[in-house]
Write an enzyme that holds these catalytic residues in place. Structure first.
Site, PDB file in Angstrom:
ATOM      1  N   GLU A 158       0.814  -1.213   0.000  1.00 48.44           N
ATOM      2  CA  GLU A 158       0.000   0.000   0.000  1.00 48.44           C
ATOM      3  C   GLU A 158       0.854   1.273   0.000  1.00 48.44           C
ATOM      4  O   GLU A 158       0.755   2.115   0.891  1.00 48.44           O
ATOM      5  CB  GLU A 158      -0.956   0.000   1.188  1.00 48.44           C
ATOM      6  CG  GLU A 158      -1.983  -1.119   1.130  1.00 48.44           C
ATOM      7  CD  GLU A 158      -2.949  -1.129   2.296  1.00 48.44           C
ATOM      8  OE1 GLU A 158      -4.038  -1.710   2.156  1.00 48.44           O
ATOM      9  OE2 GLU A 158      -2.613  -0.559   3.361  1.00 48.44           O
ATOM     10  N   GLU A 322      -6.408  -7.859  -1.019  1.00 50.67           N
ATOM     11  CA  GLU A 322      -6.881  -7.869   0.366  1.00 50.67           C
ATOM     12  C   GLU A 322      -8.384  -7.608   0.396  1.00 50.67           C
ATOM     13  O   GLU A 322      -8.906  -6.803  -0.374  1.00 50.67           O
ATOM     14  CB  GLU A 322      -6.191  -6.790   1.204  1.00 50.67           C
ATOM     15  CG  GLU A 322      -4.734  -7.021   1.504  1.00 50.67           C
ATOM     16  CD  GLU A 322      -4.176  -5.964   2.452  1.00 50.67           C
ATOM     17  OE1 GLU A 322      -4.973  -5.315   3.172  1.00 50.67           O
ATOM     18  OE2 GLU A 322      -2.953  -5.767   2.460  1.00 50.67           O
TER      19      GLU A 322
END
Length: 688
Positions: A158, A322
């Site tokens: 991320e 995710e």
């Protein structure tokens, strides 16, 4: 290449199911690690992301490495037929590194050096951090590059945020020198520097935007955001040098993000640039299902939109890297998914182009900030609870969908989203400061097609416009002359273009166009906007379109008609009985301009007209009510049809042709009842 030709993003020819696995948290519990292997098999999971935040376990002291635990974890997963997505651990550093090399720590916009701790707290310019990450990544590639379990590299985690340290200031100035050809006058012109006496006569005078310094020079703000994207990509490229060298056939990804509340694209980086450096797009999706501000179908529209954006970035299947099988731990209210929602929401991801359902996390942590974040394995360590059983159901369903892997979908409709435009529009000190809502406006224009099951690509300005019959560009506030020229070519060649209020205002430097609306836009639209009226929430006005009144809010553009056809008229205020919606034929194509932010019922009726005019149609026709979505993935031989009920009640649907149920392999036709949150997956052979 045909979009219907299969594109396999990894060597796997099966749907990936699993998620982030952190055995490094459980090294003193070998019984837990053995339970994991058994539970992986019970849950029908097959792919696990390892090592994402494991640097302090891999290298507890500088130059002291412990890979044995990772060897064992990978071997155990492979022994049961599983695969591994191996991460580079740069998302969080060990404490010894911050202590010995404080330059790796970020400095925030207020010029305060951050303390060690947290994650994503590192300087992307730091030569030390670049050296350390590349060394670690080389060791990982040397040790695991030939392991048969290795499926993909997961680079960091991320990416996001910027650093304002002196090293980053220097890098920013060098970036600016390159962009402006070492001519500081070009920079001053682009930033309109005489305003507030901000003329620079030396590059060293330039600082990144700061709340304790300059933050109102829009050209500076925009260039800083672009620099942060480029510097993050530079750091990423440094990370992957040994991986590309030693494992050239192993694909590389990093996990993109989205804002959770409104499901809008992440604003920290321009993913349209980043996508060019990835083999596979992957992203982390955490929609707030069952929230109290929108319906389930409303949220499903937003999820569909962002899936279509991330799929369209490379025009190939993506990966859901995710998600949560239940609740998260960081929403305002962390509500659990209701029974059936996990399968439904997972299949929506597959329907829009994902070849995986992966979770954060495999097992709940026992301590720290994510100990209550949803996981496949809860603190009870049991396979008997509801969440584990729902995960298993998803796994069983995915096992039936291996033939869907690698398939894509074609679209005749595209909506344009642009990060530069979003940044510039949000920075604009005008219009309604809280009502710009650029991506939410795109959702409004996307919804009529979602409701009618017509596929949409969500593309960026660099992509090819020519494959589409219809291109929709709402609120394109920032648009370069180059993009205007490409839009003009699209329409001249037979395309249909829809533009809205607050479009064509500034160029790529965030400088307004002089002399009114750009001449090329006036030429293809046959009109020009001359004034934008910004409205208070209590203000009321209406547009008469095809003899029906539609409410509007927030914005109304006053239009000077030149040669366009008036399609809709304002009803109130000083611009009553003037054009609000226009159309215009230009060479082989046609344009429409929507001057006001009209309510959803207008978009439904307006786009229905275009759907009929352009002969747009769903890939597979299903009769259904609102809240049911039909999405299709296509190969050259078959259509794979996902029929999804995003409502809290039973829905009756009608299949107009006979199909085969992928679960039962029975033929289906005619009327079918879908239960609350039910998804039905069917397939149909193509006629040859």
């Amino acid at each position: 290449m045909s979009k219907l030709k299969k594109t396999f993003t990894t060597q796997a020819k099966f749907m990936l199911h699993g998620g982030d696995y952190n055995p490094d948290q459980w090294l003193d519990r070998p019984d837990i690690l053995m339970d994991d292997i058994e539970l992986m098999q019970l849950s029908k999971t097959n792919t696990f992301s390892l090592g994402i935040f494991a640097w302090s376990t891999l290298e507890p002291e500088e130059g002291v490495y412990h890979f044995e635990w990772l060897d064992e974890a990978i071997d155990n997963i492979y022994r049961i037929g599983g695969r591994v997505i191996l991460a580079t651990p740069s998302g969080a550093r060990p404490a010894w590194m911050s202590q010995k090399y404080p330059e790796v720590l970020r400095v925030n916009a207020s010029r305060v050096k951050q303390l060690p701790g947290g994650r994503h707290n590192h300087c992307f310019t730091s030569e030390i951090y670049r050296e350390k990450t590349q060394k670690m990544n080389r060791l990982l590639a040397e040790r695991y590059g030939d392991h048969p379990a290795l499926l993909m590299w997961h680079i960091s985690n991320e990416y996001g945020g910027g650093c304002h340290c002196e090293n980053c200031q220097g890098a920013f100035r060098n970036w600016l020198k390159e962009k402006y050809h070492h001519d500081i006058k070009l920079l001053n012109d682009a930033w309109w520097s005489p305003f507030w006496s901000h003329i620079f006569n030396d590059w060293s005078q330039i600082e990144s935007p700061s709340p304790i310094g300059e933050n109102a020079v829009h050209g500076l703000n925009l260039d800083w955001r672009r620099f942060v994207t480029d510097q993050t990509i530079s750091f990423f490229e440094n990370e992957i040098v040994p991986l590309k060298e030693l494992t050239p056939d192993i694909p590389i990804t990093t996990n993109f993000m989205a804002d959770t509340h409104d499901l809008i694209p992440f604003q920290g980086l321009d993913y349209s640039k980043f996508a060019k450096h990835l083999d596979v797009i992957s992203w982390d999706a955490y929609p707030a299902w069952h929230n109290d501000w929108e319906s389930t179908a409303d949220l499903a529209v937003k999820v569909g939109f962002i899936n279509d954006l991330y799929r369209s970035l490379k025009q190939q299947p993506f990966l859901l890297m995710e998600s949560t099988p239940s609740a998260v731990n960081w929403h305002r209210v962390n509500k659990a998914k209701r029974p059936g929602m996990h399968l439904l929401s997972s299949m929506q991801m597959i329907a829009h182009g994902s070849d995986s359902i992966l979770y954060f996390q495999w097992r709940k942590s026992r301590g720290s900030s994510e100990k209550f974040h949803g996981a496949v394995v809860d603190h009870d360590n049991s396979a008997d609870n509801r969440v584990f059983q729902e995960v298993t159901k998803v796994g069983e369903t995915l096992q039936q969908l291996s033939h869907v892997v690698g398939t894509n979908r074609s679209a005749d409709v595209a909506i344009l989203y642009d990060w530069d435009n979003h940044w510039a529009l949000e920075d604009a000190q005008g219009f309604g400061l809280e009502t710009k809502r650029y991506p939410q406006t795109l959702h409004q224009h996307y919804r009529p097609f979602w409701e009618q099951d017509i596929p949409v690509d969500v593309i960026t300005k660099e992509q090819d416009f020519s494959p589409y019959k219809l291109l929709i560009v709402p609120m394109l506030y920032l648009v370069s002359e180059q993009t205007i020229s490409r839009l003009k070519t699209f329409v001249a060649g037979g395309g249909t273009l829809v533009m809205t209020y607050i479009s064509g205002i500034v160029n790529e430097y965030d400088l307004t166009y002089m002399g009114g609306w750009p001449q090329d836009l006036q030429g293809i639209f046959g009109m020009k906007p001359v004034e934008t009226d910004t409205l208070y929430p209590a203000d009321r006005n209406y547009v008469n379109y095809q003899n029906k009144l539609y409410g509007l809010q927030d914005y109304a553009t006053v239009i000077e008609n030149q040669s366009a056809q008036t399609e809709g008229l304002y009803q109130e205020d000083f611009y009553a009985h003037t054009p609000a919606v226009t159309s215009h034929r230009y060479k082989q194509g046609k344009t429409y301009y929507i001057g006001a932010r009209l309510h959803d019922n207008f978009h439904k009726d307006f786009y229905q007209t275009l759907i009929s005019e352009l002969s747009l149609a769903p890939v597979f026709a299903v009769q259904h009510e609102e809240g049911v979505s039909v999405q299709v993935r296509q190969s050259e031989e078959k259509d794979f049809i996902f029929i999804m009920n995003f409502t809290e009640v039973e829905q009756q649907i009608t299949l107009e042709t006979t199909v085969k149920d992928t679960a039962t392999e029975k033929e289906l036709a005619g009327e079918i009842t879908l239960a609350k949150y039910e998804v039905k997956i069917v397939e149909k052979e193509k006629a040859h």
